[in-house]
Design an enzyme around this catalytic site. Structure first.
Site, mmCIF file in Angstrom:
data_model
loop_
_atom_site.group_PDB
_atom_site.id
_atom_site.type_symbol
_atom_site.label_atom_id
_atom_site.label_comp_id
_atom_site.label_asym_id
_atom_site.label_seq_id
_atom_site.Cartn_x
_atom_site.Cartn_y
_atom_site.Cartn_z
ATOM 1 C CG ASN A 127 -1.845 -1.224 1.340
ATOM 2 O OD1 ASN A 127 -1.282 -2.130 2.135
ATOM 3 N ND2 ASN A 127 -2.534 -1.413 0.112
ATOM 4 C CB THR A 162 2.694 8.698 -2.285
ATOM 5 O OG1 THR A 162 3.820 9.469 -2.867
ATOM 6 C CG2 THR A 162 1.426 9.248 -1.643
ATOM 7 C CB VAL A 163 1.041 6.534 2.872
ATOM 8 C CG1 VAL A 163 0.123 5.449 3.523
ATOM 9 C CG2 VAL A 163 2.450 6.504 3.541
ATOM 10 C CB CYS A 164 -1.723 4.170 -1.405
ATOM 11 S SG CYS A 164 -3.600 3.998 -1.947
ATOM 12 C CB ILE A 165 -4.354 4.328 4.206
ATOM 13 C CG1 ILE A 165 -3.853 5.674 4.949
ATOM 14 C CG2 ILE A 165 -3.264 3.018 4.171
ATOM 15 C CD1 ILE A 165 -3.360 5.456 6.394
#
Lengths: 511, 167
Positions: B83, B89-92
Site C-alpha cells: 500500500n 506515497t502512502v495509499c490508505i
C-alpha cells in the site's frame, strides 16, 4: 549537477560539429550549408536550442520566483511529465506540419507553461501562510502575473495571425494552448487578488479589535473572523473560468475532429474540466441549502449536552454557550446530535454535506421533494425543547427517549416494536403537533394510543405526493404525521430511504 | 490574524498533544516551527512483522484547509509494501479527500474526516504495516509478491531495512 553535465555535453557536441564543418568545408558558406543540411549536425543544433532555452528559463525563474521550494520543484516535474505525454499525443495529429518553427513555438509554449505552473503554486502558498510573505513576494507575483497575461495575449494573437495569414494550420494547437494558459492566468490573478484582499480584511479586523479590547486577551479572539464572502467570489470566478475553458476545449475539439480526427491528448482534460464544472455547481447548491437551513434547522445545544462533550471536532477547541460571542463561535447541533462550532461547520459543509463525526447527511434530503414538508420539518425541529401551545399534544419535550421499559403491540399488522430504544446520540424527540394557525386534517389513527416510553416502527414508502407511512391498509402522508401525530416523532430530520423503518417514540397526548 | 489560523492552531494543538502523550512507535513534529504545514514523522516497524526493527521517516504535508482536507504522507526511505507507492506515497483510505470515491471502490465512511488526526493517521499507517491490504494495491510488485511469495517479500523488506539503517 545533471543540468551542468547536460549543458557541457551539448556545448561540446556543438563545438565539435562546428569544428568538423569548418575543417572539412572550404569556406563559411558551405560549412553553414552542411550544418543545416546534415541530419546529425542539425540535431545537435536543435539540442543546443533546447539547452539554451532551459538555461534562459532557469535564469528567468530565478529572477521572477527566487528559490523554488521543494514542493514546487516536485509539482513542476510532475506537470512536465504529464504535459510531455500529452504533447506526444498532440504531435501525432499534426505530424505533417512538424518543422523547425513548430519546434520553436513548442519550446516557447513549454517555457511559458512552466511559469504558469509555478505562479499557481506560489499563490497557493500565499493562501497557506499569508502573513509570512514579504514585499518581494508580492512584487514578484504581481510582475509575473502581469507579464504572463500580456505574453499570453500577444502569443494568442501571433498564432491566430499566423494561422489565418499563412494558412499554417498547426498554429491552431498553439493558439488553443495559449488561450487555455490565459484562462489559467486569469484564474491566478483573481485568486491572488482575493487572497490579498482577505489578508487586508484580517489586518483591519485585527486593528479594530486591538483598539477595542487592547487590555485583555485580544489575541485569542481575533482570528475567529473569516471573510465569508470569499467563498462565493471564488466560486463565481471559478465557474466563469471553468465555463471559459470548456468553451475553448469544445471549440478546439470541434475543429480538430472535423479536420484531423479525434484529439486524444485533450480527452483527459476535457473530461476533468467538465466533471469539475458539474460537481462544483452541485456542491455549491447543496452547500447553500445546508447553510440556509443551518440557522432555522439546527438547534442550539443545551448546556447539559455541551457538558458531555464540549470540544469541536474540527478545530479541537472548546465550545461555550456565551450569548455575546461571535456567531462563528456559537455551538450548533446537527440532526444527528453532534455539536460543532457554527463557523467550523460552515467550512466543512463547503466540502461535504455530512456530519464529520458519524457521516449522517446534515439535511433532510429525503423530504425535500415538497416544500411543505421541508418547512414543516424545519419548524418541528426548531420547536424542539420549546414547549408550545399546540392543539393536540404538548408532550413532555425533553423527556429522555432512552430506557424504554415494556413494549406492547398495537394490534396493527404493519407496525412493529422497536427491539430497543434508539441510541440517544442518533435520536431526538421532535414534537410534531401543528401550530395553532395551521388547518387541521382529521385523521383516524389506525393504531391504539400507545403507552409512554413505547416505540412504534413505521414503514416508509414513496407515494406520488411524497413519502407516506404505511400502517395496515392505511397510508398516512409523512407531513400529516409530522403535524398531527399524537406523539413525538423522532428521526424525522434524517433522510430515510424508502422501504426502511421509521421509529417514533410514543408520547401520550394530553387529554 | 490570518485565516489559516484554524489550520495552524489545530496543528499546534495536535503537536503539543503528541509531545505530552506520544504513542509507542511513532514520533512527529513540524520540520520548521514557523511552518506548521510540513511535518516530519518517524514510524517504527511493528514487532512481529517483517518491518520489525525498521525505522521509517516520512514527510506529512498539510493543506491550507486542514482539517477539512487530509494531509499527504510520503516515506523518505524505500519501503516495500503493497500500500505504499514506489515514490513513498502512502495509499490508505483515511488519507483520501472526503466525498465519494469516483471509482466506487471505497465508501465515503472510510475516507478523511476532521475527526481524524495526525496521531490516528500514524497509528493507521502502523497497522497498515502489520496488515497489508493487497486488494487495493499501490505497489503492484509488492502486492504480487505478498500474495504469491511471502518469504521472498519478507526478504526484500528485510534487505531494504538493513540498507536504510546502513547495516
Amino acid at each position: 549537477m545533471k543540468l551542468a553535465v547536460y549543458g557541457l555535453t551539448s556545448t561540446l557536441l556543438v563545438v565539435t560539429a562546428v569544428f568538423v564543418a569548418f575543417y572539412q568545408r572550404p569556406n563559411f558558406y558551405s560549412a553553414a550549408i552542411y550544418l543545416s543540411q546534415n541530419n546529425i549536425a542539425f540535431l545537435i543544433l536543435c539540442n543546443l536550442a533546447v539547452m539554451i532555452t532551459i538555461f534562459i528559463e532557469r535564469l528567468a525563474l530565478t529572477i521572477f520566483f527566487g528559490d523554488l521550494r521543494s514542493h514546487e520543484t516536485e509539482r513542476l516535474y510532475e506537470q512536465l511529465w504529464f504535459t510531455g505525454m500529452e504533447t506526444g499525443l498532440a504531435l501525432t495529429i499534426f505530424r505533417d506540419a512538424f518543422d523547425l518553427r513548430f519546434l520553436s513555438v513548442l519550446l516557447l509554449l513549454m517555457f511559458v507553461k512552466v511559469f504558469h505552473w509555478l505562479i499557481t503554486e506560489r499563490i497557493k502558498y500565499l493562501d497557506l501562510i499569508p502573513d509570512a510573505q514579504k514585499l518581494l513576494f508580492h512584487v514578484r507575483c504581481i510582475s509575473t502575473l502581469t507579464m504572463l497575461f500580456v505574453v499570453d495575449a500577444v502569443l494568442i494573437d501571433y498564432c491566430l495571425q499566423d494561422m489565418f495569414n499563412k494558412r499554417a494550420n498547426q498554429m491552431l494547437i498553439f493558439a488553443f494552448e495559449f488561450a487555455l494558459l490565459e484562462v489559467q492566468c486569469f484564474r491566478n490573478i483573481y485568486h491572488y487578488a482575493l487572497d490579498c484582499y482577505e489578508v487586508y480584511v484580517y489586518r483591519r479586523i485585527l486593528r479594530a479589535q486591538l483598539q477595542r479590547e487592547n487590555d485583555l486577551e485580544g489575541v485569542e479572539t481575533i482570528d475567529e473572523e473569516v471573510w465569508e464572502p470569499k467563498m462565493l467570489y471564488v466560486f463565481v470566478f471559478d465557474l466563469f473560468a471553468d465555463a471559459l475553458s470548456i468553451l475553448i476545449y469544445m471549440a478546439f475539439f470541434a475543429i480538430v475532429i472535423s479536420f484531423y480526427g479525434l484529439p486524444l491528448h485533450i480527452v483527459r482534460d476535457v473530461y476533468r474540466t467538465t466533471r469539475s464544472f458539474i460537481t462544483r455547481i452541485r456542491d455549491f447548491i447543496k452547500y447553500r441549502k445546508a447553510v440556509q437551513q443551518m440557522n432555522s434547522c439546527y438547534a442550539d445545544p443545551t448546556p447539559e449536552e455541551l457538558d458531555r462533550d464540549n470540544v469541536c471536532i474540527i478545530c479541537r477547541e472548546e465550545m461555550t454557550l456565551n450569548p455575546d460571542q461571535r456567531t462563528r463561535r456559537k455551538p450548533k447541533k446537527l440532526p444527528c446530535s453532534h455539536i460543532l462550532h457554527l463557523g467550523c461547520l460552515k467550512s466543512w459543509l463547503e466540502r461535504q454535506q455530512r456530519c464529520p463525526t458519524c457521516r449522517q447527511p446534515v439535511q433532510p434530503e429525503r423530504f425535500s421533494s415538497s416544500t411543505r414538508t421541508q418547512t414543516s420539518v424545519a419548524r418541528t425541529i426548531t420547536q424542539t425543547f420549546q414547549p408550545t401551545a399546540a392543539t393536540s399534544a404538548p408532550a413532555p419535550l425533553n423527556r429522555p427517549t432512552t430506557g424504554a421499559a415494556d413494549h406492547h403491540t398495537t394490534g396493527t399488522t404493519d407496525t412493529a416494536w422497536a427491539p430497543s430504544a434508539p441510541s440517544p446520540t442518533h435520536t431526538r424527540p421532535v414534537p410534531t403537533h401543528s401550530t395553532s394557525n395551521e388547518e387541521e386534517d382529521t385523521i383516524n389513527w389506525p393504531f391504539a394510543s400507545p403507552a409512554p416510553d413505547d416505540y412504534i416502527v413505521f414503514k416508509i414508502k414513496d407515494a406520488a405526493d411524497g413519502p407516506v407511512i404505511v400502517s395496515g391498509s392505511t397510508q398516512i402522508p409523512l407531513s400529516t404525521l409530522q403535524r398531527q401525530a399524537p406523539f413525538s416523532v423522532i428521526n424525522i430530520a434524517m433522510p430515510v430511504p424508502p422501504g426502511s423503518t421509521f421509529v417514533a417514540p410514543n408520547v401520550p397526548p394530553s387529554q | 490574524m490570518q485565516k489559516s489560523s484554524t489550520a495552524s492552531r489545530r496543528l499546534l494543538k495536535e503537536y503539543k498533544q503528541l509531545l505530552t502523550d506520544t504513542p509507542d512507535g511513532i514520533s512527529a513534529g513540524p520540520i520548521d516551527e514557523n511552518n506548521m504545514f510540513e511535518w516530519e514523522c518517524i514510524i517504527q516497524g511493528p514487532d512481529g512483522t517483517p518491518y520489525e526493527g525498521g525505522v521509517f521517516p516520512a514527510i506529512l504535508k498539510f493543506p491550507s484547509d486542514y482539517p477539512l482536507n487530509p494531509p499527504t504522507m510520503k516515506f523518505t526511505t524505500p519501503l516495500f509494501h503493497p500500500n505504499v507507492y514506489q515514490d513513498g506515497t502512502v495509499c490508505i483510505s483515511i488519507l483520501h479527500p472526503p466525498g465519494d470515491d469516483p471509482h466506487m471502490y471505497e465508501t465515503a465512511a472510510e475516507r478523511w474526516s476532521p475527526i481524524q488526526s495526525v496521531e490516528k493517521i500514524l497509528l493507521s499507517v502502523m497497522s497498515m504495516l502489520s496488515e497489508p491490504n493487497p486488494e487495493s494495491g499501490a505497489n503492484i510488485d509488492a502486492c504480487k509478491m505478498f500474495r504469491d511469495d511471502l518469504p521472498g517479500f519478507k526478504a526484500v523488506v528485510r534487505t531494504n531495512i538493513r540498507q536504510s539503517l546502513g547495516l
